[in-house]
Enzyme design. Structure first.
Site, PDB file in Angstrom:
ATOM      1  N   LYS A 110       2.900   2.614  -6.332  1.00 57.98           N
ATOM      2  CA  LYS A 110       3.554   2.633  -7.637  1.00 57.98           C
ATOM      3  C   LYS A 110       2.524   2.520  -8.759  1.00 57.98           C
ATOM      4  O   LYS A 110       2.593   3.214  -9.765  1.00 57.98           O
ATOM      5  CB  LYS A 110       4.537   1.455  -7.702  1.00 57.98           C
ATOM      6  CG  LYS A 110       5.289   1.361  -8.995  1.00 57.98           C
ATOM      7  CD  LYS A 110       6.684   1.938  -8.853  1.00 57.98           C
ATOM      8  CE  LYS A 110       7.485   1.696 -10.127  1.00 57.98           C
ATOM      9  NZ  LYS A 110       8.836   2.214 -10.014  1.00 57.98           N
ATOM     10  N   LYS A 132      -3.772   6.037  -1.315  1.00 60.42           N
ATOM     11  CA  LYS A 132      -2.470   5.802  -0.707  1.00 60.42           C
ATOM     12  C   LYS A 132      -1.379   5.860  -1.777  1.00 60.42           C
ATOM     13  O   LYS A 132      -1.641   5.566  -2.950  1.00 60.42           O
ATOM     14  CB  LYS A 132      -2.449   4.458   0.033  1.00 60.42           C
ATOM     15  CG  LYS A 132      -2.331   3.235  -0.856  1.00 60.42           C
ATOM     16  CD  LYS A 132      -1.929   1.999  -0.055  1.00 60.42           C
ATOM     17  CE  LYS A 132      -1.719   0.835  -1.011  1.00 60.42           C
ATOM     18  NZ  LYS A 132      -1.220  -0.381  -0.416  1.00 60.42           N
ATOM     19  N   LYS A 140      -9.014  -4.893  -5.884  1.00 60.57           N
ATOM     20  CA  LYS A 140      -8.410  -5.316  -7.155  1.00 60.57           C
ATOM     21  C   LYS A 140      -9.435  -6.033  -8.032  1.00 60.57           C
ATOM     22  O   LYS A 140      -9.497  -5.804  -9.239  1.00 60.57           O
ATOM     23  CB  LYS A 140      -7.220  -6.244  -6.902  1.00 60.57           C
ATOM     24  CG  LYS A 140      -6.001  -5.503  -6.404  1.00 60.57           C
ATOM     25  CD  LYS A 140      -4.795  -6.425  -6.281  1.00 60.57           C
ATOM     26  CE  LYS A 140      -3.576  -5.655  -5.791  1.00 60.57           C
ATOM     27  NZ  LYS A 140      -2.517  -6.562  -5.292  1.00 60.57           N
TER      28      LYS A 140
HETATM   29  P1  AMP Z   1       4.399  -3.023  -1.438  1.00 66.16           P
HETATM   30  O1  AMP Z   1       5.203  -2.098  -2.285  1.00 66.16           O
HETATM   31  O2  AMP Z   1       2.921  -2.836  -1.618  1.00 66.16           O
HETATM   32  O3  AMP Z   1       4.855  -4.445  -1.501  1.00 66.16           O
HETATM   33  O4  AMP Z   1       4.652  -2.548   0.075  1.00 66.16           O
HETATM   34  C1  AMP Z   1       5.824  -2.783   0.796  1.00 66.16           C
HETATM   35  C2  AMP Z   1       5.684  -2.244   2.198  1.00 66.16           C
HETATM   36  O5  AMP Z   1       5.490  -0.823   2.167  1.00 66.16           O
HETATM   37  C3  AMP Z   1       4.472  -2.823   2.956  1.00 66.16           C
HETATM   38  O6  AMP Z   1       4.823  -2.995   4.321  1.00 66.16           O
HETATM   39  C4  AMP Z   1       3.441  -1.754   2.831  1.00 66.16           C
HETATM   40  O7  AMP Z   1       2.540  -1.767   3.928  1.00 66.16           O
HETATM   41  C5  AMP Z   1       4.275  -0.480   2.841  1.00 66.16           C
HETATM   42  N1  AMP Z   1       3.611   0.582   2.088  1.00 66.16           N
HETATM   43  C6  AMP Z   1       3.392   0.614   0.740  1.00 66.16           C
HETATM   44  N2  AMP Z   1       2.730   1.753   0.384  1.00 66.16           N
HETATM   45  C7  AMP Z   1       2.521   2.448   1.541  1.00 66.16           C
HETATM   46  C8  AMP Z   1       1.889   3.697   1.849  1.00 66.16           C
HETATM   47  N3  AMP Z   1       1.369   4.470   0.906  1.00 66.16           N
HETATM   48  N4  AMP Z   1       1.852   4.085   3.151  1.00 66.16           N
HETATM   49  C9  AMP Z   1       2.404   3.312   4.122  1.00 66.16           C
HETATM   50  N5  AMP Z   1       3.012   2.142   3.896  1.00 66.16           N
HETATM   51  C10 AMP Z   1       3.077   1.701   2.629  1.00 66.16           C
END
Ligand code: AMP
Ligand code: TRP
Length: 337
Positions: free
Chosen positions: A201, A198, A119
């Protein structure tokens, strides 16, 4: 009659940013496990709005994004009778503990974090919140003295730092915090539809878990497949194709072997292969859309679920903070007698 002692359940905490509607990566990487764990463990799930302010965001949109994430979590099957679902800012002890953890967290460790480096490299001026982000995350977890944290693979480094913070605090102020273990689903990280990074959003390469059939198709249609398959006649390599990997998580009626075979022999084109995937996802997420529609119509019910979750979380957080303040010499009024 002597009462039989019920063994204490393991305490589990996890968090998600209020990015609005959840996507397939969240679901496969994290939420599917959350739904399973609520059956066996003492689970707290937190929508981390105070983490969200460290990035670029629109304050006018944040409230709706929090609400939409709550609806997504209820839609995939979190049951307020089996777990506590709440919003981070409603339990202000998280930020208090985070400040106290500043005292035992080396800046060097924060600077080593991949997410931070990633970031920060894209910003001219880096807000301190981006550097300190994992301290707040450690506080989210340790304030409940959680022993296990179900997360996607991308969060393992933050979990390692959480353990480090627990160790350093315990060494300085006496054994108190457990060293929480990560629970990672076997699947690793879900790649975005662009096949480049990965699914996230902020990168716009996602499929929303509440999307309707035409939108799911519109998104899946854009997915990148094996680059060697330039024309319809070229044989494909399922092992390098992201669409194939997604099929693995959503077993198609024709069977996975058939998908792989027809790709290798070029008997099925990528468009048709994607059509099958879009149809399977649409069908599997149908109950989510139905539950989401139910909760969207009942805003007050959702708000009460979050309030009840916060009440339960607060009760635990207050007990932890009383002990922490005392051990750190911050309950000075009491100590002075
Ligand atoms: P976040 O939206 O980044 O707060 O992620 C919420 C949860 O979803 C966390 O446990 C992340 O590790 C998981 N997560 C988000 N994006 C991915 C992805 N592309 N692959 C696997 N896990 C994800
Ligand atoms: N940093 C996590 C993410 O981006 C979200 C998060 C915040 C979290 N606090 C947490 C995850 C506590 C697990 C436990 O996905």
């Amino acid at each position: 009659m002597p009462t039989k002692k019920v063994p204490k359940k393991r305490r589990v905490l996890s968090g998600v940013q209020p990015s609005g509607e959840a996507h397939l990566g969240n679901y496969l990487g994290a939420f599917r496990q959350w739904v399973a764990l609520q059956e066996t463990d003492d689970c707290l799930f937190c929508i981390v709005d105070q983490h969200a302010i460290t990035g670029d965001y629109d304050p006018r949109q944040l409230p709706q994004r929090i609400f939409d994430m709550a609806v997504s979590l209820l839609a995939v099957g979190l049951d307020p009778d089996k777990c506590s679902l709440f919003v981070q800012s409603e339990v202000p002890e998280h930020t208090e503990l985070a400040w106290l953890f500043n005292a035992v967290t080396p800046v060097g460790e924060l600077e080593r974090m991949t997410q931070y480096k990633d970031k920060a490299s894209r910003l001219e001026s880096v807000p301190a919140g981006i550097l300190n982000y994992p301290i707040l995350q450690a506080a989210d977890i340790l304030i409940y003295r959680a022993e296990a944290v179900p997360v996607g693979e991308d969060q393992l480094q933050h979990l390692e730092l959480t353990r480090e913070i627990a160790r350093r605090w315990n060494a300085r102020f006496g054994e108190f915090f457990p060293e929480p273990q990560a629970i990672v689903s076997g699947m690793g990280r879900v790649m975005g539809l662009d096949g480049q990074a990965k699914m996230s959003k902020s990168l716009g390469n996602t499929v929303g878990i509440l999307a309707e059939a035409p939108e799911i198709w519109a998104r899946i249609r854009t997915a990148v497949t094996d680059p060697q398959r330039v024309t319809r006649q070229d044989p494909g390599r399922p092992e390098v194709c992201n669409v194939y990997h997604l099929h693995e998580h959503f077993p198609p009626d024709v069977g996975l072997d058939d998908i792989a075979q027809q790709c290798r022999t070029a008997r099925r084109g990528c468009v048709e292969c994607k059509r099958i995937l879009a149809d399977t996802i649409t069908r599997e997420f149908e109950p989510f859309r139905e539950r989401a529609a139910y909760y969207r119509e009942r805003k007050d019910e959702v708000l009460e679920i979050l309030a009840a979750g916060a009440r339960r979380a607060s009760a635990i957080a207050r007990r932890t903070m009383a002990e922490v303040r005392s051990r750190m010499g911050l309950d000075w009024r009491v100590a002075l007698g």
